[in-house]
Design a protein around this motif. Sequence first.
Motif, short mmCIF file in Angstrom:
data_model
loop_
_atom_site.label_atom_id
_atom_site.label_comp_id
_atom_site.label_asym_id
_atom_site.label_seq_id
_atom_site.Cartn_x
_atom_site.Cartn_y
_atom_site.Cartn_z
N VAL A 183 7.11 16.35 -1.54
CA VAL A 183 6.18 15.56 -0.87
C VAL A 183 6.42 14.43 -0.62
O VAL A 183 6.89 13.36 -1.20
N GLU A 184 5.89 13.61 0.96
CA GLU A 184 6.94 12.20 1.86
C GLU A 184 5.84 11.81 1.81
O GLU A 184 4.43 12.05 1.94
N ALA A 185 6.01 10.31 1.13
CA ALA A 185 5.44 9.09 1.56
C ALA A 185 5.89 8.04 1.58
O ALA A 185 7.19 7.65 2.03
N LEU A 186 4.54 7.12 2.24
CA LEU A 186 5.08 5.20 2.35
C LEU A 186 5.03 4.80 1.81
O LEU A 186 3.50 4.42 1.55
N LEU A 187 5.90 4.02 1.20
CA LEU A 187 4.66 2.33 0.51
C LEU A 187 5.45 1.52 1.90
O LEU A 187 6.26 1.13 2.22
N LEU A 188 4.12 0.77 2.35
CA LEU A 188 4.01 -0.79 3.79
C LEU A 188 4.18 -1.72 2.14
O LEU A 188 3.72 -1.77 1.33
N VAL A 189 5.48 -2.88 2.33
CA VAL A 189 4.89 -3.79 1.88
C VAL A 189 4.70 -5.06 3.41
O VAL A 189 6.10 -5.15 3.92
N SER A 190 3.85 -5.95 2.68
CA SER A 190 4.09 -7.01 3.48
C SER A 190 5.31 -7.97 3.54
O SER A 190 5.21 -7.91 2.36
N SER A 217 1.36 -1.43 0.31
CA SER A 217 0.22 0.26 -0.43
C SER A 217 0.87 1.65 0.24
O SER A 217 2.20 1.27 0.34
N LEU A 218 0.20 2.41 -0.48
CA LEU A 218 1.01 3.31 -0.85
C LEU A 218 0.29 4.57 0.31
O LEU A 218 -0.77 4.19 -0.21
N GLN A 219 1.03 5.39 0.81
CA GLN A 219 0.54 6.19 1.75
C GLN A 219 1.21 7.75 1.74
O GLN A 219 2.31 7.97 1.92
N ILE A 220 0.67 8.57 1.08
CA ILE A 220 1.32 9.74 0.93
C ILE A 220 0.80 10.36 2.11
O ILE A 220 0.04 10.80 2.14
N ILE A 221 1.44 11.37 2.73
CA ILE A 221 1.81 12.08 3.81
C ILE A 221 0.30 13.05 3.76
O ILE A 221 0.70 13.82 2.77
#
Length: 107
Positions: free
Chosen positions: A95-102, A3-7
Amino acid sequence: MASLQIIGQPPKVIHTYQVIRIGSDENDKTLTYCIEDKSVDKLHATLTRYEKGLYLVNESRHGSVTLNGRKVGGPVHITYRDTYHGCCRLHFGHVEALLLVSGSLNG
């Protein structure tokens, strides 16, 4: 799962063979994330998921995309091994974002 979350915006799950388009053109309805920031181009980056990983591409001519502090130009292959405890830090312009990977991207 990935999933990708842009702050400042809700996270979005990235499904297999899905292309996430990030940019600033509010008239472009094909953008998954529309970011109102002058450091982000109209089409800034794409993130594509496939069976065993993701590809991140800087689509911008002038803007920057970074993955864990390293600048991205052409396609960069991202797997779980590239994460720190399942997380990658991305920047699209300022712009900061987080890429969450299982642990498993299969399925």
